[in-house]
Write a protein that holds these residues in place. Structure first.
Motif, mmCIF file in Angstrom:
data_model
loop_
_atom_site.group_PDB
_atom_site.id
_atom_site.type_symbol
_atom_site.label_atom_id
_atom_site.label_comp_id
_atom_site.label_asym_id
_atom_site.label_seq_id
_atom_site.Cartn_x
_atom_site.Cartn_y
_atom_site.Cartn_z
ATOM 1 N N TYR A 71 0.824 -1.218 0.000
ATOM 2 C CA TYR A 71 0.000 0.000 0.000
ATOM 3 C C TYR A 71 0.861 1.272 0.000
ATOM 4 O O TYR A 71 0.502 2.268 -0.629
ATOM 5 N N THR A 72 1.985 1.258 0.676
ATOM 6 C CA THR A 72 2.858 2.443 0.689
ATOM 7 C C THR A 72 3.384 2.747 -0.709
ATOM 8 O O THR A 72 3.435 3.906 -1.132
ATOM 9 N N ILE A 73 3.753 1.699 -1.443
ATOM 10 C CA ILE A 73 4.205 1.865 -2.834
ATOM 11 C C ILE A 73 3.101 2.510 -3.666
ATOM 12 O O ILE A 73 3.333 3.482 -4.410
ATOM 13 N N LEU A 74 1.887 1.999 -3.546
ATOM 14 C CA LEU A 74 0.757 2.493 -4.341
ATOM 15 C C LEU A 74 0.321 3.891 -3.906
ATOM 16 O O LEU A 74 -0.040 4.728 -4.734
ATOM 17 N N ILE A 75 0.370 4.163 -2.612
ATOM 18 C CA ILE A 75 0.007 5.498 -2.098
ATOM 19 C C ILE A 75 0.989 6.542 -2.607
ATOM 20 O O ILE A 75 0.591 7.637 -3.032
ATOM 21 N N GLU A 76 2.271 6.225 -2.590
ATOM 22 C CA GLU A 76 3.289 7.164 -3.087
ATOM 23 C C GLU A 76 3.066 7.473 -4.567
ATOM 24 O O GLU A 76 3.095 8.626 -4.995
ATOM 25 N N ALA A 77 2.817 6.430 -5.375
ATOM 26 C CA ALA A 77 2.593 6.620 -6.815
ATOM 27 C C ALA A 77 1.311 7.402 -7.073
ATOM 28 O O ALA A 77 1.255 8.250 -7.972
ATOM 29 N N THR A 78 0.282 7.149 -6.262
ATOM 30 C CA THR A 78 -0.995 7.862 -6.417
ATOM 31 C C THR A 78 -0.835 9.339 -6.066
ATOM 32 O O THR A 78 -1.411 10.209 -6.727
ATOM 33 N N CYS A 79 -0.076 9.648 -5.028
ATOM 34 C CA CYS A 79 0.201 11.048 -4.669
ATOM 35 C C CYS A 79 0.829 11.786 -5.839
ATOM 36 O O CYS A 79 0.458 12.922 -6.154
ATOM 37 N N LYS A 80 1.771 11.152 -6.513
ATOM 38 C CA LYS A 80 2.473 11.778 -7.642
ATOM 39 C C LYS A 80 1.571 11.932 -8.857
ATOM 40 O O LYS A 80 1.618 12.934 -9.552
ATOM 41 N N GLU A 81 0.735 10.936 -9.126
ATOM 42 C CA GLU A 81 -0.050 10.920 -10.364
ATOM 43 C C GLU A 81 -1.447 11.512 -10.225
ATOM 44 O O GLU A 81 -1.917 12.234 -11.102
ATOM 45 N N SER A 82 -2.095 11.240 -9.115
ATOM 46 C CA SER A 82 -3.503 11.657 -8.968
ATOM 47 C C SER A 82 -3.748 12.611 -7.816
ATOM 48 O O SER A 82 -4.854 13.122 -7.661
ATOM 49 N N GLY A 83 -2.768 12.828 -6.971
ATOM 50 C CA GLY A 83 -2.939 13.736 -5.847
ATOM 51 C C GLY A 83 -3.197 13.022 -4.539
ATOM 52 O O GLY A 83 -3.563 11.841 -4.503
ATOM 53 N N VAL A 84 -3.042 13.781 -3.468
ATOM 54 C CA VAL A 84 -3.168 13.215 -2.119
ATOM 55 C C VAL A 84 -4.592 12.754 -1.822
ATOM 56 O O VAL A 84 -4.794 11.739 -1.152
#
Length: 603
Positions: A247-260
């Protein structure tokens, strides 16, 4: 930047926050080149409508002719051809030729020898032995084979690693999940994500969470979040449950691509599945909020972390501190550091370096020194990254004595300068005209355990060239070549410029063609230096020939190229012709009106 990876998360594959056809002149003299250039330009002069005129008018027409040819796009073209190869699975056949290198070991001896080869890094020998063992019906040891795969992957030989896996499977041995994970990780590190997915599909054992995390990290780092989410769905379908790293991997990528905001939904899903976020997960979100420019929200998020059962660590505070400094809130940053200490969160060297770096960039060197001196009281020993901003700050303010003073303090405290420290100091000394001091420091580098790099030599060579010491600069060029350092366009441009300024224009032209033969493509600065030297020597006719050569070599002349030639023609007493040429080039937009006015005043 701080590496936001918990020690428990540092498994293989995971790491967070990763910050023209050439007409050679080598067989003829430059004078012969000029004759060729003139004969070639007869048709060009006819094209622009220049009638047969006197010697003075010929220069005017020739410069216009070259500029029109250049504008028409006679620049050389460079085609870059590349090829790429993609790893794939072989047909699984074992080469019979390898059996000639096989020694008739007993089974246990074969595996023992295989382990020895792998342990000693003799991978090719181990590979040949493995082929021979399987050919003779032996079952290879999986642990040794896994190490062999890992060794080939580390060397980037993923195809060879795949061949090892095929040999294992054909031998009747059963690779375990660790063996597959090592191969998948090797593919991911080599950027061969599709091949890693092929391995995932053909695994003879069930993938584990490490398998998926490795692939997810590679997909996310490549900006393929959608595909990563599809892999997550496959993971869930196979009842392999994601962990906090997933989940940390996916959360980090989502922050970069789709926002917090979108990443928060993943945080909720994570909690609903009974997976508790850790400080690394929260640090990823804090960083994402800061990158969105919501510093106050990030501070509030940090303050609320304890209520969610997670204490912020020094990395959390460093993220906030860096954001405060980058937005200019340095007073808030100093208060934040005080609060951090009050809460019992011990700062790291990185914490202090963030503040020192910011204060030095703002010119607040006194405050930066105060912070530096406080570091030992908090159990932190300043490193080269602590001193470098101070040295750079002193150099920027031309306080070279203070810079050298702190260099000595740095060494006396057991902190040895790195090449960045010396490059900063050498650049400042050369700009300040203290080239002899710079040369002295350069000569001492090797004895201080710090090897000069290309930029180090380029800095001093440029400094020497600018103060008329090209002979010494050429000796440094020979020295750097002897050390295996390859000169670049900056090295040669400095020498060409220096020789031209000293009136050694023929030597400059020789150097110019030397670096062409070495495959270094000259830039406009190098061409302009030669033309300026020729014009100062009252050889504007040769300078115009060099303009023609410049265009045929595919280098676009700049405004300075033309103004150098105009001033050179005027310098030879041909002011009227120079002015006509200037007006013509100005009307065509080759020379700006403001620049033309400045040139006209000089004439």
């Amino acid at each position: 930047m701080d590496v936001i990876v918990h020690t428990n998360h540092a498994h293989e594959g995971f790491c967070s926050f990763q910050h023209f056809q050439r007409e050679s002149l080598r067989n003829g003299s430059f004078l012969e080149a000029r004759v060729n250039a003139r004969s070639n330009f007869c048709s060009v002069k006819a094209y622009v409508g220049c009638k047969h005129v006197g010697f003075q008018k010929q220069r005017h027409c020739r410069v216009l002719a070259v500029s029109k040819v250049e504008s028409a796009g006679v620049n050389g073209r460079l085609q870059i051809l590349g090829s790429s190869s993609q790893g794939h699975f072989g047909n699984g056949h074992v080469s019979s030729s390898s059996s000639s290198s096989f020694h008739n070991f007993e089974e246990s001896d074969g595996n023992n020898q295989l382990r020895k080869f792998v342990r000693n890094g003799e991978l090719e020998e181990g590979f040949k032995l493995l082929e021979g063992m399987v050919y003779h019906g032996e079952i290879p040891d999986i642990i040794a084979c896994t190490s062999l795969i890992r060794g080939f992957c580390k060397k980037g030989k993923t195809r060879k690693a795949t061949r090892v896996m095929e040999i294992i499977e054909d031998s009747g041995a059963v690779p375990d999940v660790i063996t597959y994970n090592v191969l998948i990780s090797g593919y991911c590190r080599a950027g061969e994500i599709d091949n890693s997915l092929q391995v995932l599909d053909r695994m003879s054992v069930a993938p584990d969470v490490v398998t998926y995390n490795t692939i997810l990290r590679s997909l996310c780092d490549s900006g393929k979040l959608k595909q990563a989410m599809e892999v997550l769905d496959r993971q869930l379908q196979r009842e392999c449950y994601p962990d906090v790293i997933t989940y940390t991997i996916l959360i980090e990528a989502t922050c970069k691509e789709s926002g917090v905001a979108q990443a928060m939904k993943l945080l909720d899903e994570m909690s609903s599945r009974g997976c508790k976020p850790d400080v690394v997960t929260y640090n990823v979100l804090v960083n994402g909020i800061c990158k969105e420019g919501r510093l106050d929200d990030a501070i509030e998020f940090l303050n609320n972390m304890p209520s969610h059962g997670c204490q912020p660590n020094v990395i959390t505070h460093n993220i906030i501190l860096r954001s405060m400094c980058s937005t200019g809130r340095w007073m808030d940053a100093e208060r934040f550091l005080a609060d951090m200490l009050q809460k019992g969160c011990s700062p790291s060297v990185v914490t202090f370096n963030i503040l020192i770096n910011f204060l030095c960039r703002k010119g607040l060197l006194g405050r930066a020194i105060d912070i530096l001196e406080k570091m030992p009281k908090h159990g932190c020993t300043p490193n080269s990254l602590s001193y470098n901003p101070l040295l750079h700050g002193f150099c920027k303010e031309k306080k070279m004595d203070r810079a050298i003073e702190y260099l000595e303090i740095m060494v006396s405290r057991g902190c040895y300068p790195d090449i960045v420290t010396y490059n900063t100091l050498l650049t400042a000394l050369c700009k300040d005209g203290k080239v002899d001091v710079a040369v002295e420091i350069l000569n001492q580098l090797s004895t201080k355990g710090c090897s000069p790099v290309l930029i180090t030599y380029n800095t001093v060579i440029d400094g020497l060239s600018k103060v008329g010491k090209t002979d010494q600069a050429i000796r440094l060029l020979d020295e750097m070549r002897a050390k295996g350092l390859k000169p670049d366009i900056i090295t040669y441009s400095s020498l060409v410029g220096g020789l031209s300024r000293e009136g050694k224009v023929d030597d400059a032209i020789k150097f110019f063609h030397d670096f062409e033969r070495m495959g270094v493509r000259p830039n406009a600065i190098a061409y302009n230096s030669i033309m300026l030297g020729l014009c100062k020597a009252r050889q504007s006719d040769r300078a115009i020939d060099f303009l023609a050569y410049m265009v045929t070599r595919g280098c676009k002349p700049t405004e300075s190229t033309y103004t150098i030639l105009i001033e050179g023609i005027a310098y030879e007493g041909l002011a009227k012709e120079a002015l006509e040429l200037l007006n013509e080039l100005c009307s065509r937009g080759v020379v700006k009106k403001s620049s033309a006015e400045q040139v006209a005043v000089k004439m």
